[in-house]
Write a protein that holds these residues in place. Structure first.
Motif, short mmCIF file in Angstrom:
data_model
loop_
_atom_site.label_atom_id
_atom_site.label_comp_id
_atom_site.label_asym_id
_atom_site.label_seq_id
_atom_site.Cartn_x
_atom_site.Cartn_y
_atom_site.Cartn_z
N LEU A 21 0.61 -1.15 0.03
CA LEU A 21 0.02 -0.15 0.02
C LEU A 21 0.99 1.15 0.01
O LEU A 21 1.56 1.48 0.90
CB LEU A 21 -0.84 0.04 1.39
N ALA A 22 1.06 2.10 -0.98
CA ALA A 22 1.65 3.19 -1.37
C ALA A 22 0.86 4.42 -1.39
O ALA A 22 0.10 4.40 -2.41
CB ALA A 22 2.64 3.14 -2.40
N THR A 23 0.68 5.26 -0.40
CA THR A 23 -0.05 6.54 -0.67
C THR A 23 0.44 7.20 -1.79
O THR A 23 1.75 7.47 -2.13
CB THR A 23 -0.01 7.37 0.80
N ALA A 24 -0.53 8.18 -2.50
CA ALA A 24 -0.16 8.99 -3.45
C ALA A 24 0.06 10.33 -3.37
O ALA A 24 -0.14 11.38 -4.04
CB ALA A 24 -1.16 8.66 -4.64
N ASP A 25 0.26 10.61 -1.81
CA ASP A 25 0.42 12.12 -1.43
C ASP A 25 1.70 12.94 -2.28
O ASP A 25 1.56 14.07 -2.42
CB ASP A 25 0.67 12.37 0.01
N ALA A 26 2.67 12.18 -2.30
CA ALA A 26 3.94 12.55 -3.25
C ALA A 26 4.34 11.29 -3.94
O ALA A 26 3.83 10.28 -3.79
CB ALA A 26 4.83 13.23 -2.09
N GLY B 127 -2.09 8.84 -8.77
CA GLY B 127 -1.03 7.79 -8.35
C GLY B 127 -1.05 6.24 -9.24
O GLY B 127 -0.18 5.76 -9.30
N GLN B 128 -2.41 5.89 -9.63
CA GLN B 128 -2.66 4.80 -10.24
C GLN B 128 -1.93 4.88 -11.70
O GLN B 128 -1.21 4.20 -11.98
CB GLN B 128 -3.98 4.55 -10.36
N HIS C 10 -10.55 9.02 -0.49
CA HIS C 10 -10.90 9.98 0.59
C HIS C 10 -9.78 10.51 1.49
O HIS C 10 -9.92 11.59 2.24
CB HIS C 10 -12.10 9.10 1.15
N TYR C 11 -8.55 9.85 1.66
CA TYR C 11 -7.58 9.92 2.19
C TYR C 11 -6.57 10.76 1.72
O TYR C 11 -6.08 10.21 0.48
CB TYR C 11 -6.93 8.94 3.08
N ALA C 12 -6.43 11.92 1.98
CA ALA C 12 -5.13 12.59 1.28
C ALA C 12 -4.68 13.89 2.07
O ALA C 12 -5.60 14.59 2.72
CB ALA C 12 -5.51 13.28 -0.18
N MET C 13 -3.49 14.12 2.18
CA MET C 13 -3.04 15.38 2.78
C MET C 13 -3.35 16.45 1.68
O MET C 13 -3.43 16.21 0.68
CB MET C 13 -1.29 15.40 2.93
N GLN C 14 -3.39 17.76 2.27
CA GLN C 14 -3.94 19.12 1.37
C GLN C 14 -2.50 19.97 1.36
O GLN C 14 -2.02 20.14 2.46
CB GLN C 14 -4.86 19.64 1.86
N PHE C 15 -2.38 20.41 0.09
CA PHE C 15 -1.32 21.36 -0.03
C PHE C 15 -1.75 22.34 -1.07
O PHE C 15 -2.64 22.47 -1.79
CB PHE C 15 0.14 20.71 -0.92
N ASP C 16 -0.89 23.58 -1.05
CA ASP C 16 -1.20 24.59 -1.97
C ASP C 16 -0.56 24.31 -3.23
O ASP C 16 0.30 23.40 -3.37
CB ASP C 16 -1.00 26.10 -1.38
N THR C 17 -0.65 25.55 -4.08
CA THR C 17 0.15 25.28 -5.44
C THR C 17 1.72 25.29 -5.35
O THR C 17 2.42 25.27 -6.45
CB THR C 17 -0.34 26.32 -6.53
N ARG C 18 2.20 25.46 -4.05
CA ARG C 18 3.68 25.80 -4.02
C ARG C 18 4.10 24.64 -3.05
O ARG C 18 5.18 24.80 -2.52
CB ARG C 18 3.94 27.16 -3.60
#
Length: 369
Positions: free
Chosen positions: A8-13, A43-44, A60-68
């Motif tokens: 299981l690899a998260t796609a946050d980065a 990510g897929q 449903h699960y993800a960290m949130q970032f701005d455009t930078r």
């Protein structure tokens, strides 16, 4: 016995996904059966570019970032909390993971997905959960609420999440500077971040600066100023970033970017484990684009403490200032000439890193190599 693994690899980065594709290919080559799960459509698609077919646990699960790539901590915390308490979200994912784990030897949790964290304390599942994480990420997660007014909650959060991590079957902590150790055989294990084995130099010659910005970067002003600063330093640039795909020559995904970086005069990236590992293994200087992301800020400080050849630049919302920072950083670093054997010796180091991970994961499945 065929080892059976769920990864299981998260796609946050993309660092988690790059690590996943490297290890999945190596494990399959070693005879293991590996099912791959990620957490977003993007990510897929990214994994598919490396020949890895992955299913999606949920969106449903993800960290949130701005455009930078600055982490939006409040939005991230709300998203994670909503994910955990909504009956159709984490509970659904727990049930799916439980079904998926039937007949499997281990579940690799890369990195700290809440559902897999919770499974790490369940009576049966805990014997199969293996957490994979960067040392800086673990501390950033545990200290998420440190420094806030909610001291009691911060203490409770650190205790509960730490318990979930420590209760699982095993923990594999990685870092760009770790060495391979013959003693890395216990439930707690430190390994160097895996790195792709570099191919030959690119035929197009556009290899003076290898730039990679993960998908959280999408501010075009930042990208333009970055490229202009590189050009001001007299360097050609090869630019990869999903947030800039099709914009002024940027490529969305390049499975061979690590090879380009290994041959580059200068690497440019945020200070993630993967980029710093490539710089260390192949002896390349690197420009680190600093943002408000706690674990990457920690990585940058350690790069300084370890004497890794690097310069840091920070976007402050002013294009000319950023362009000047990049020009100065690139001009300084390009004077550092890597050793002639850096790439060839780096290939051996990269393969040794991947081999060490393969042996450790197979051992956790009960296979001795």
């Amino acid at each position: 016995m065929t080892p059976r693994i769920v990864y299981l690899a998260t796609a946050d980065a993309r660092g988690h996904l790059m690590r996943a594709q490297l290890l999945v290919h190596a494990l399959r080559q070693a005879g293991a059966q590996v099912d791959v799960i990620t957490t977003s459509d993007a990510g897929q698609r990214f994994l598919a570019g490396f020949g890895i077919e992955a299913s999606i646990l949920s969106h449903h699960y993800a960290m949130q970032f701005d455009t930078r790539q600055n982490m939006l901590r409040g939005a991230s915390n709300r998203n994670v909390l909503h994910y955990m308490v909504h009956p159709a979200r984490m509970l659904r994912d727990l049930l799916r993971l439980r079904r998926t784990l039937r007949g499997k030897d281990i579940l690799v949790n890369d990195s700290f997905h809440p559902a897999a964290l919770f499974m790490g304390i369940l009576p049966v599942a805990r014997r199969k959960v293996v957490h994979v994480y960067g040392g800086s990420l673990r501390e950033a997660v545990l200290g998420n609420f440190d420094g806030t007014k909610r001291r009691l909650f911060s203490h409770l959060f650190r205790h509960v999440v730490g318990w979930q991590i420590d209760a699982a079957r095993a923990r594999l902590e990685h870092d760009f500077s770790y060495a391979i150790s013959d003693h890395a055989k216990g439930r707690d294990c430190s390994l160097p971040t895996p790195v792709q084995v570099a191919g030959p130099p690119p035929a197009d010659g556009l290899n003076s600066a290898a730039i990679y910005l993960n998908p959280h970067f999408s501010d075009t002003n930042l990208a333009h100023a970055l490229c202009e600063g590189i050009a001001d330093a007299g360097l050609a640039a090869y630019c990869v970033g999903e947030g800039y795909a099709g914009n002024d020559g940027w490529v969305g995904v390049d499975p061979n970017w690590a090879s380009r970086a290994a041959h580059a005069e200068v690497i440019v990236s945020a200070p993630g484990m993967a980029a710093l590992s490539i710089a260390v293994v192949y002896g390349r200087p690197i420009i680190l684009v600093l943002t408000e992301q706690p674990e990457q800020a920690s990585n940058a400080k350690r790069a300084t403490a370890l004497g890794i050849a690097h310069q840091t630049v920070t976007w402050r919302g002013e294009a000319h200032d950023f362009r000047c920072q990049v020009r100065q950083a690139a001009s300084t670093l390009r004077r550092m000439v890597p050793a002639p054997t850096a790439v060839s010796s780096g290939r051996l180091q990269a393969q040794a890193r991947v081999d060490a991970w393969t042996v450790r994961l197979l051992a956790l499945c009960g296979v001795q190599t």
